[in-house]
Design an enzyme around this catalytic site. Structure first.
Site, PDB file in Angstrom:
ATOM      1  N   GLU A   1      -4.498   3.480   6.576  1.00 49.28           N
ATOM      2  CA  GLU A   1      -4.328   3.449   4.943  1.00 49.28           C
ATOM      3  C   GLU A   1      -4.597   4.711   4.194  1.00 49.28           C
ATOM      4  OE1 GLU A   1      -5.841   0.461   1.472  1.00 49.28           O
ATOM      5  OE2 GLU A   1      -5.250  -0.690   3.308  1.00 49.28           O
TER       6      GLU A   1
ATOM      7  N   SER B   1     -11.071  -0.260   3.365  1.00 50.88           N
ATOM      8  CA  SER B   1      -9.960  -0.691   4.504  1.00 50.88           C
ATOM      9  C   SER B   1      -9.388   0.726   4.914  1.00 50.88           C
ATOM     10  CB  SER B   1      -9.008  -1.718   3.934  1.00 50.88           C
ATOM     11  OG  SER B   1      -9.560  -2.725   3.492  1.00 50.88           O
TER      12      SER B   1
ATOM     13  N   ARG C   1       0.880  -1.153   0.122  1.00 54.07           N
ATOM     14  CA  ARG C   1       0.051  -0.010   0.031  1.00 54.07           C
ATOM     15  C   ARG C   1       0.727   1.196   0.074  1.00 54.07           C
ATOM     16  NH1 ARG C   1      -2.057  -3.780  -0.838  1.00 54.07           N
ATOM     17  NH2 ARG C   1      -4.052  -4.781  -0.296  1.00 54.07           N
TER      18      ARG C   1
END
Length: 333
Positions: free
Chosen positions: A329, A233, A160
């Site tokens: 994130e 997420s 990520r």
């Protein structure tokens, strides 16, 4: 180009946070984008608005990047190169590739956002990441107005993560992305347990079958941003060392885990959050989704600050209970 004033950004971010852009412009062509950066350097870019949490009004010029188009370069026997402009919706682009029988992106179906932001986050799901099919991208340097090509190596992809979240943050505007996709799909990835279960009655699943499986799984546990504001997420799955994992495993014998290397183990962040009692909990107009603890939601009128405060509370509780640092994130603005 029409620069507007005092525009609500509620419909431009998937959390549905109602903050105001002091000035706002929608860009539909590369020439207009070049004109904008020639006159203004302090910009705030919005694509699909799927990986951000807006906590205050934006005083910079907000640029909604709406570049559209798909180009196919079909010169190789086994592979095809597909270039999509930054403003193309990610899921619609994936479905288009599948309709052309181009493989490699099927596991990334139904991820919110646009093509242009996908490499920044190195988006991933169900055993696949952007870097697996990424070939190159073109980006406009804000300081000079020049277009630069970035190879996979230059993007420095991580979990990520990419160079555009670090040393090149706010220095380039991605204008298109090229993927190297398969024509003959010998190496599809159906290793993820839920996908295996979904496809168990299909002897030779094709890329459309895999995409359908992913869509079904995601819809069963993730809220639709058009119905409940969210950004998918919210936290990264933490990677911990072997010693900490062994200590936790004594207390929690059923702790789910994925071995990354000899001394690195990935733990699902959703499991940690659920163990701390947050799953399904509501706090005013914000909360943790009832089916997936990894997802924070806006039930209607939550502010970005309220969602951010909940995220901080979750981090602190996980740290206290498991000695694990949860990293967000989502980009906090």
């Amino acid at each position: 180009m029409n620069i507007q004033k005092n525009i609500s950004l509620k419909k431009y971010n998937t959390f549905g946070i109602d903050v105001i852009a002091n000035r706002f412009v929608e860009i539909n062509s590369l020439s207009d984008l070049k004109k904008i950066i020639a006159s203004e350097k302090d910009l705030f870019l919005i694509g699909g608005g799927s990986n951000m949490l807006l906590t205050s009004n934006i005083n910079k010029l907000v640029v909604h990047l709406n570049l559209k188009g798909i180009i196919v370069n079909d010169t190789e026997k086994e592979f095809v190169f597909v270039t999509a402009e930054a403003g193309e919706n990610w899921h619609e682009f994936v479905l288009w590739c599948i309709s052309q029988n181009y493989g490699g992106l099927e596991n990334l179906s139904l991820i919110p956002g646009n093509v242009g932001t996908s490499p920044i986050q190195n988006i991933g799901a169900y055993g696949v990441e952007i870097k697996d099919t990424f070939y190159q991208l073109e980006a406009l340097e804000i300081a000079t107005g020049k277009i630069k090509t970035f190879t996979k190596e230059a993007c420095n992809f991580g979990y990520r993560n990419s160079v555009f979240k670090n040393e090149l943050k706010n220095k380039y505007i991605i204008i298109n992305v090229t993927f190297k996709l398969t024509k003959n799909h010998h190496k599809t990835n159906i290793s993820y347990g839920a996908i295996k279960t979904y496809l168990q009655n299909i002897s030779e699943p094709n890329i459309k079958d895999i995409s359908n499986a992913v869509i079904s799984i995601r819809e069963s546990k993730l809220p639709n941003p058009k119905e409940i504001g969210n950004s998918g997420s919210f936290f990264k799955n933490p990677i911990i060392n072997k010693e900490l994992f062994q200590n936790l495993n004594k207390k929690y014998p059923n702790i789910p885990n994925y071995i990354i290397s000899e001394n690195e183990i990935k733990i699902p962040a959703g499991w940690l959050i659920e163990q701390c009692g947050f799953k399904g909990k509501r706090f005013g107009d914000t909360g943790v989704h009832e089916k997936q603890a990894l997802v924070l939601v806006n039930y209607g009128n939550a502010t970005g600050e309220e969602i951010y405060n909940l995220a901080k509370k979750i981090q602190e509780t996980v740290k206290s209970n498991f000695h694990i640092n949860l990293e967000m994130e989502v980009n906090i603005i």
